[in-house]
Design a protein around this motif. Structure first.
Motif, short mmCIF file in Angstrom:
data_model
loop_
_atom_site.label_atom_id
_atom_site.label_comp_id
_atom_site.label_asym_id
_atom_site.label_seq_id
_atom_site.Cartn_x
_atom_site.Cartn_y
_atom_site.Cartn_z
N ASP A 96 -18.16 13.94 -48.09
CA ASP A 96 -18.20 14.92 -47.02
C ASP A 96 -17.97 14.28 -45.67
OD1 ASP A 96 -18.67 16.93 -48.82
OD2 ASP A 96 -20.82 17.07 -48.44
N GLN A 97 -18.57 13.10 -45.45
CA GLN A 97 -18.40 12.41 -44.17
C GLN A 97 -16.98 11.91 -44.00
OE1 GLN A 97 -21.53 9.57 -44.55
NE2 GLN A 97 -23.09 10.94 -43.74
N ALA A 98 -16.38 11.45 -45.08
CA ALA A 98 -14.99 11.01 -45.01
C ALA A 98 -14.08 12.18 -44.65
CB ALA A 98 -14.56 10.39 -46.34
N GLU A 99 -14.35 13.34 -45.23
CA GLU A 99 -13.56 14.53 -44.92
C GLU A 99 -13.77 14.95 -43.46
OE1 GLU A 99 -10.81 17.46 -45.37
OE2 GLU A 99 -11.27 15.73 -46.64
N ARG A 100 -14.99 14.81 -42.95
CA ARG A 100 -15.25 15.12 -41.54
C ARG A 100 -14.42 14.22 -40.64
NH1 ARG A 100 -21.28 14.75 -40.04
NH2 ARG A 100 -20.43 15.34 -38.02
N LEU A 101 -14.37 12.95 -40.98
CA LEU A 101 -13.57 12.01 -40.19
C LEU A 101 -12.11 12.41 -40.21
CD1 LEU A 101 -13.03 9.46 -38.61
CD2 LEU A 101 -13.17 8.15 -40.74
N ARG A 102 -11.60 12.77 -41.37
CA ARG A 102 -10.21 13.18 -41.49
C ARG A 102 -9.93 14.41 -40.61
NH1 ARG A 102 -6.82 11.96 -45.89
NH2 ARG A 102 -8.64 11.42 -47.16
N LEU A 103 -10.83 15.37 -40.63
CA LEU A 103 -10.65 16.59 -39.85
C LEU A 103 -10.77 16.33 -38.36
CD1 LEU A 103 -12.67 19.12 -42.05
CD2 LEU A 103 -10.18 18.95 -41.80
N ILE A 104 -11.69 15.44 -37.98
CA ILE A 104 -11.85 15.10 -36.56
C ILE A 104 -10.55 14.54 -36.01
CG2 ILE A 104 -12.91 13.37 -35.02
CD1 ILE A 104 -15.53 13.86 -36.55
N MET A 105 -9.94 13.62 -36.76
CA MET A 105 -8.74 12.96 -36.28
C MET A 105 -7.52 13.88 -36.30
SD MET A 105 -9.63 10.30 -35.07
CE MET A 105 -11.06 9.26 -35.01
N GLN A 106 -7.58 14.96 -37.05
CA GLN A 106 -6.47 15.91 -37.09
C GLN A 106 -6.70 17.09 -36.16
OE1 GLN A 106 -6.05 16.97 -41.20
NE2 GLN A 106 -5.09 15.02 -41.77
N ASP A 107 -7.87 17.14 -35.52
CA ASP A 107 -8.26 18.29 -34.72
C ASP A 107 -7.26 18.58 -33.61
OD1 ASP A 107 -10.26 20.33 -33.92
OD2 ASP A 107 -10.37 19.10 -32.11
N GLN A 108 -6.76 17.53 -32.93
CA GLN A 108 -5.82 17.72 -31.84
C GLN A 108 -4.56 18.42 -32.33
OE1 GLN A 108 -6.23 16.91 -28.64
NE2 GLN A 108 -8.23 15.96 -28.84
N GLY A 109 -4.16 18.07 -33.54
CA GLY A 109 -2.91 18.63 -34.07
C GLY A 109 -3.03 20.08 -34.51
N GLU A 110 -4.25 20.57 -34.64
CA GLU A 110 -4.43 21.94 -35.08
C GLU A 110 -4.35 22.94 -33.93
OE1 GLU A 110 -8.13 21.80 -37.07
OE2 GLU A 110 -7.35 20.77 -38.83
N LYS A 111 -4.34 22.44 -32.70
CA LYS A 111 -4.22 23.32 -31.55
C LYS A 111 -2.77 23.73 -31.38
CE LYS A 111 -8.08 20.93 -29.35
NZ LYS A 111 -8.50 20.05 -28.25
N PRO A 112 -2.51 24.99 -31.01
CA PRO A 112 -1.13 25.46 -30.87
C PRO A 112 -0.33 24.58 -29.91
CG PRO A 112 -2.66 27.30 -30.78
CD PRO A 112 -3.49 26.05 -30.77
N GLY A 113 0.84 24.13 -30.35
CA GLY A 113 1.71 23.33 -29.50
C GLY A 113 1.33 21.87 -29.39
N ALA B 260 -23.37 10.14 -37.68
CA ALA B 260 -23.27 10.03 -36.22
C ALA B 260 -22.08 9.18 -35.82
CB ALA B 260 -24.56 9.43 -35.65
N PHE B 261 -21.82 8.14 -36.59
CA PHE B 261 -20.68 7.27 -36.30
C PHE B 261 -19.37 8.02 -36.47
CE2 PHE B 261 -17.47 4.26 -37.91
CZ PHE B 261 -17.35 3.45 -36.79
N VAL B 262 -19.27 8.79 -37.52
CA VAL B 262 -18.07 9.60 -37.76
C VAL B 262 -17.83 10.54 -36.58
CG1 VAL B 262 -17.13 11.47 -39.17
CG2 VAL B 262 -18.11 9.45 -40.27
N GLU B 263 -18.88 11.17 -36.10
CA GLU B 263 -18.76 12.11 -34.98
C GLU B 263 -18.27 11.40 -33.73
OE1 GLU B 263 -18.99 16.03 -33.48
OE2 GLU B 263 -19.18 15.24 -35.52
N SER B 264 -18.69 10.17 -33.52
CA SER B 264 -18.32 9.42 -32.31
C SER B 264 -16.83 9.10 -32.26
CB SER B 264 -19.13 8.12 -32.23
OG SER B 264 -18.68 7.17 -33.19
N LEU B 265 -16.16 9.15 -33.41
CA LEU B 265 -14.74 8.80 -33.46
C LEU B 265 -13.84 9.85 -32.82
CD1 LEU B 265 -14.61 7.27 -37.03
CD2 LEU B 265 -14.46 6.05 -34.88
N LYS B 266 -14.40 10.98 -32.43
CA LYS B 266 -13.61 11.98 -31.71
C LYS B 266 -13.00 11.39 -30.45
CE LYS B 266 -15.99 16.27 -33.06
NZ LYS B 266 -16.82 17.39 -32.55
N ALA B 267 -13.66 10.38 -29.89
CA ALA B 267 -13.19 9.77 -28.64
C ALA B 267 -11.84 9.08 -28.79
CB ALA B 267 -14.22 8.76 -28.13
#
Length: 292
Positions: free
Chosen positions: A10-27, A131-138
């Motif tokens: 689950d944490q690995a999937e969270r990390l994957r989603l965090i790093m793809q979050d920017q790309g999910e925004k329109p444009g 918590a570490f996974v969440e910090s990678l949003k930066a």
């Protein structure tokens, strides 16, 4: 599957989603491409490859963060001759944010130093890992995040591998290194949505040696694990590499035309899916060789 394994996935999937979050925004462009550089055993050159590969990406205008995720025996900053004030220890202990510990370098890359000597960090508990996974949003601004993991198959190494887009497995022609490379590939093979696995054979003395090692690992993985492993390429044995380590100056900068530097640039071009241009000679040979 144990409850602990479920949490890790689950944490690995969270990390994957965090790093793809920017790309999910329109444009918006896709988020960072996450590449782990791992090995079954230490001493095969993965940290050197991570740093110089990062520099190669920066030379084509990419924003690159090299993270030292060897939580216990970190040495990315050592190879660069940098003494950072803060490192991942301070993030994991919630004393600093991820943005606070990012270090700019004169090589066109940013680094995040690991936590050398803190053995208790080698196996984080579930809360600290989350918590570490969440910090990678930066790090969402980067084009490439190259993660230099510890050697072997610890829970932390496997967590980073699960979250990555691609896993570069580094080996050498030594029998023990080949056996241990197979071991880490075997661990990855149990993942349902694991990363794409690419093999890098370091310190080869000839094209034939590099090809034989790669073919052997790929064949065994396909036969016994039913998993596809591709060969990214190889890096020639080169005295310039050891001289660069002693000088704490990456060989891609101290000896940009040496055999090892040319090899790394071609690995980068294959990952970036671009045509690497050079002045002929060894560079042209490698470009044509790796085209297959």
């Amino acid at each position: 599957m144990s409850e602990y394994q479920v949490v890790q996935r689950d944490q690995a999937e969270r990390l994957r989603l965090i790093m793809q979050d920017q790309g999910e925004k329109p444009g918006a462009a896709r988020g960072p491409r996450i590449i782990t550089i791992s090995s079954g055993k230490g001493g095969v050159g993965k940290t050197n490859i991570a740093i110089n590969l990062g520099i190669a990406f920066s030379e084509i205008g990419k924003k690159v963060v090299v993270m030292d995720a060897d939580l216990g025996l970190a040495n990315v900053n050592v190879i660069l001759g940098i003494i950072p004030k803060f490192n991942l220890y301070h993030v994991i202990k919630k004393q600093k944010s991820m943005r606070d510990i990012i270090v700019d370098t004169s090589y066109g890359i940013q680094i995040i130093a690991g936590a050398s000597g803190f053995s208790q960090l080698a196996n984080l508990d579930e809360d600290d890992r989350a918590a570490f996974v969440e910090s990678l949003k930066a790090l969402a601004y980067a084009d490439y995040i190259l993660i230099d993991t510890g050697a072997g198959v610890s829970p932390n190494v496997l967590s980073f591998l699960r979250a990555a887009d691609e896993a570069l497995i580094v080996t050498t022609p030594e029998p023990t290194a080949i056996t241990d490379a197979y071991g880490i590939i075997k661990s990855i093979s149990t993942e349902v949505n694991g990363p794409g696995i690419k093999l890098v054979v370091n310190r080869v003395r000839s094209v034939l040696e590099g090809k034989k090692v790669a073919d052997r690992v790929i064949s065994i993985a396909g036969q016994f694990l039913n998993i596809k492993v591709s060969s990214l390429g190889f890096i020639f044995e080169d005295a310039s590499v050891q001289r660069a380590v002693v000088k704490q100056d990456p060989f891609l900068r101290s000896a940009p035309n040496c055999k090892a530097s040319q090899s790394v640039k071609h690995l980068m071009s294959r990952l970036a899916n671009i045509q690497y241009r050079d002045d002929g000679g060894l560079g042209r040979f490698l470009r044509n060789l790796f085209r297959a």
